[in-house]
Design an enzyme around this catalytic site. Structure first.
Site, mmCIF file in Angstrom:
data_model
loop_
_atom_site.group_PDB
_atom_site.id
_atom_site.type_symbol
_atom_site.label_atom_id
_atom_site.label_comp_id
_atom_site.label_asym_id
_atom_site.label_seq_id
_atom_site.Cartn_x
_atom_site.Cartn_y
_atom_site.Cartn_z
ATOM 1 N N HIS A 85 -22.822 9.377 -32.277
ATOM 2 C CA HIS A 85 -21.720 9.211 -31.280
ATOM 3 C C HIS A 85 -20.629 9.973 -31.937
ATOM 4 O O HIS A 85 -20.017 9.683 -33.007
ATOM 5 C CB HIS A 85 -21.226 7.586 -31.338
ATOM 6 C CG HIS A 85 -21.981 6.828 -30.347
ATOM 7 N ND1 HIS A 85 -21.815 6.030 -29.612
ATOM 8 C CD2 HIS A 85 -23.360 7.154 -30.027
ATOM 9 C CE1 HIS A 85 -22.808 5.491 -28.667
ATOM 10 N NE2 HIS A 85 -23.967 6.289 -29.047
ATOM 11 N N TYR A 107 -13.992 0.219 -26.468
ATOM 12 C CA TYR A 107 -13.202 -1.107 -26.921
ATOM 13 C C TYR A 107 -12.214 -1.427 -25.878
ATOM 14 O O TYR A 107 -11.145 -0.317 -25.901
ATOM 15 C CB TYR A 107 -12.786 -0.935 -28.301
ATOM 16 C CG TYR A 107 -13.824 -0.703 -29.473
ATOM 17 C CD1 TYR A 107 -14.635 0.520 -29.540
ATOM 18 C CD2 TYR A 107 -14.044 -1.747 -30.348
ATOM 19 C CE1 TYR A 107 -15.602 0.505 -30.262
ATOM 20 C CE2 TYR A 107 -15.007 -1.669 -31.091
ATOM 21 C CZ TYR A 107 -15.653 -0.554 -31.319
ATOM 22 O OH TYR A 107 -16.559 -0.313 -32.504
ATOM 23 N N PRO A 128 -16.419 -7.944 -36.952
ATOM 24 C CA PRO A 128 -17.513 -6.907 -36.500
ATOM 25 C C PRO A 128 -16.754 -5.782 -35.647
ATOM 26 O O PRO A 128 -17.122 -4.858 -35.597
ATOM 27 C CB PRO A 128 -18.378 -7.252 -35.386
ATOM 28 C CG PRO A 128 -17.589 -8.839 -34.979
ATOM 29 C CD PRO A 128 -16.753 -9.180 -36.174
ATOM 30 N N LYS A 132 -17.687 -2.122 -39.763
ATOM 31 C CA LYS A 132 -17.801 -1.699 -41.155
ATOM 32 C C LYS A 132 -19.023 -2.436 -42.078
ATOM 33 O O LYS A 132 -19.399 -1.842 -43.052
ATOM 34 C CB LYS A 132 -16.702 -1.909 -41.882
ATOM 35 C CG LYS A 132 -15.386 -1.079 -41.533
ATOM 36 C CD LYS A 132 -15.597 0.402 -42.262
ATOM 37 C CE LYS A 132 -14.775 1.527 -41.639
ATOM 38 N NZ LYS A 132 -15.584 2.248 -40.744
ATOM 39 N N TYR A 158 -12.662 4.628 -38.803
ATOM 40 C CA TYR A 158 -13.934 4.471 -38.316
ATOM 41 C C TYR A 158 -15.179 5.347 -38.888
ATOM 42 O O TYR A 158 -16.394 4.557 -38.867
ATOM 43 C CB TYR A 158 -13.746 4.719 -36.763
ATOM 44 C CG TYR A 158 -14.464 4.090 -35.780
ATOM 45 C CD1 TYR A 158 -14.346 2.723 -35.285
ATOM 46 C CD2 TYR A 158 -16.114 4.330 -35.684
ATOM 47 C CE1 TYR A 158 -15.210 1.969 -34.346
ATOM 48 C CE2 TYR A 158 -16.972 3.666 -34.849
ATOM 49 C CZ TYR A 158 -16.707 2.225 -34.370
ATOM 50 O OH TYR A 158 -17.722 1.795 -33.413
HETATM 51 C C1 PHB Z 1 -22.803 -3.603 -31.824
HETATM 52 O O1 PHB Z 1 -23.314 -2.751 -31.218
HETATM 53 O O2 PHB Z 1 -23.319 -4.626 -31.759
HETATM 54 C C2 PHB Z 1 -21.573 -3.320 -32.193
HETATM 55 C C3 PHB Z 1 -20.924 -2.022 -32.347
HETATM 56 C C4 PHB Z 1 -19.644 -1.877 -32.595
HETATM 57 C C5 PHB Z 1 -18.877 -2.960 -33.124
HETATM 58 C C6 PHB Z 1 -19.446 -4.001 -33.122
HETATM 59 C C7 PHB Z 1 -20.758 -4.359 -32.717
HETATM 60 O O3 PHB Z 1 -17.736 -2.580 -33.348
#
Ligand code: PHB
Length: 398
Positions: free
Chosen positions: A75, A204, A293, A297, A385
């Site tokens: 990504h 997000y 989450p 990280k 990130y």
């Molecule tokens: C996930 O795919 O579970 C996931 C992806 C990004 C995040 C948190 C969880 O920031």
């Protein structure tokens, strides 16, 4: 009572413990890894996995047959949604880096295959009960096998890699598990759904109704989260209500719906242990720290710890002295706290706390605009990130 002698005794066969075992093997340092779980439990504990470029570099060198590049998804950006519109953060253009979406249990499967290939001494369904003699040069891990037989591992060093709920955190930080702690007044309600990706990259979304994350697992399974009350029961909403809520929070993208086959609630915590070392015992990964989450990280910080501890043990056994062992805690904490800050920052920028005032809300949206409207802002997010360079990492020849 069975007694085993090894140089490094590792408690926990998660990503940190298994990776350290592979790295030590390459240095000619023996290790024994124990874990209370079965192999199926380890391979099937489904967790998120965003791998930073540095993490991929380490896997390339240490686990050459890993599948992150082939079975994972590269990504080159993410989308931040607010005010009804999407704002792309283009990692590749901003910092020349990408991340890989490759769930943690797949990393574990790759590590276990590598461990099998070298006939590693990994003992599963073995429960660590205590570590004693930490004030001597030969600490001992006292454990019990699945048949109830006592097992003792006599080591030079003990590594606690047994996560948030393992015994190691308390062995280094006392029964009260001293440390720096932050709880958040919200949680994530997560689903797995049989549907194709709704968008090429992760979204997000900071909506007026609360946060939502549209993530992915593969071409047919999607992972999505809604900000919720930490006490929300998993069956509080019908499938239709869940989909309508997701769509309302992510208005800029039409979501692909499918059957929901898993629901869970994830609590949000930030934690850094007061100490990462007690004599010859060291903590790595989740036993030492926890992040919410949002910043994706968790596994990357664990890998950064392991890289530093491997360097310290390599120098010790190569006769290079103990300077890196002595500075491990200080060295590791630099990146640990940067990851804490990044995760905290993403979390607080994207979520409305239940008591958010109109002032707080308008400030928060202005923060999102400050980040997305300026190249410097986007770059700051992209750097955090995709991750910072690992300290102490020199690729090891196979
Ligand atoms: C996930 O795919 O579970 C996931 C992806 C990004 C995040 C948190 C969880 O920031």
């Amino acid at each position: 009572m069975t007694t085993i002698r090894t140089q490094v005794g590792i408690i926990g066969a998660g990503p940190a413990g298994l990776l350290l075992g592979e790295m030590l093997e390459r240095e000619g340092i023996s290790s024994v890894i124990i874990d209370t779980r079965t192999r199926e439990d380890i391979e099937q504990t489904i967790r998120a996995g965003i791998l930073e470029q540095s993490t991929i570099d380490v896997l390339d060198a240490i686990v050459p047959n890993h599948r992150a590049r082939t079975a994972g998804y590269r990504h080159e950006g993410i989308e931040l949604d607010f005010d009804g519109a999407g704002h792309r953060i283009d990692f590749e253009a901003l910092v020349g880096q990408a991340v890989y979406l490759y769930p943690q249990h797949e990393v574990l499967i790759d590590l276990l295959v590598a461990a099998d290939a070298r006939n590693a001494d990994i003992r599963l369904e073995v429960t660590a009960n205590d570590v004693v003699d930490l004030d001597t040069a030969t600490p001992r891990i006292l454990a019990t096998t699945k048949d109830g037989e006592p097992l003792e591992i006599v080591c030079d060093f003990v590594v606690g890699a047994d996560g948030t709920r393992g015994i190691s955190r308390a062995l280094v930080n006392g029964a009260r598990r001293e440390g720096h702690f932050r709880e958040y007044p919200f949680a994530w309600f997560g689903i797995l759904t049989e549907a194709a990706p709704s968008a090429p990259e992760l979204i997000y979304a900071a909506s007026e109704r609360g946060f939502a994350l549209i993530s992915q697992r593969n071409e047919t399974v999607q992972r999505m989260y809604l900000q919720c009350d930490p006490e929300m029961p998993v069956d509080a909403m019908t499938d239709d209500e869940i989909w309508d809520e997701f769509q309302a929070r992510v208005p800029a993208t039409e979501l692909k719906r499918g059957p929901i086959f898993q629901r869970d609630v994830l609590r949000f915590r930030s934690f850094v242990a007061a100490k990462l070392r007690n004599g010859p015992m060291f903590l790595v990964g989740d036993s030492a720290h926890t992040v919410p989450p949002t910043g994706a990280k968790g596994m990357n910080v664990a890998v950064a710890d392991v890289v530093l501890l491997n360097r310290a043990l390599r120098e010790h056994y190569a006769g290079g002295g103990d300077a890196f062992l002595d500075s491990y805690e200080e060295d590791a904490l630099v990146r640990i706290w940067k990851a804490q800050h990044f995760s905290y920052w993403m979390t607080s920028m994207l979520h409305a706390a239940p008591n958010e005032t109109s002032y707080d809300h308008n400030r928060r949206i202005a923060e999102l605009r400050t980040v997305t409207d300026s190249e410097a802002g986007r770059k700051f997010l992209a750097e955090g990130y995709t991750g910072w360079q690992f300290a102490g990492w020199e690729p090891v020849e196979k």
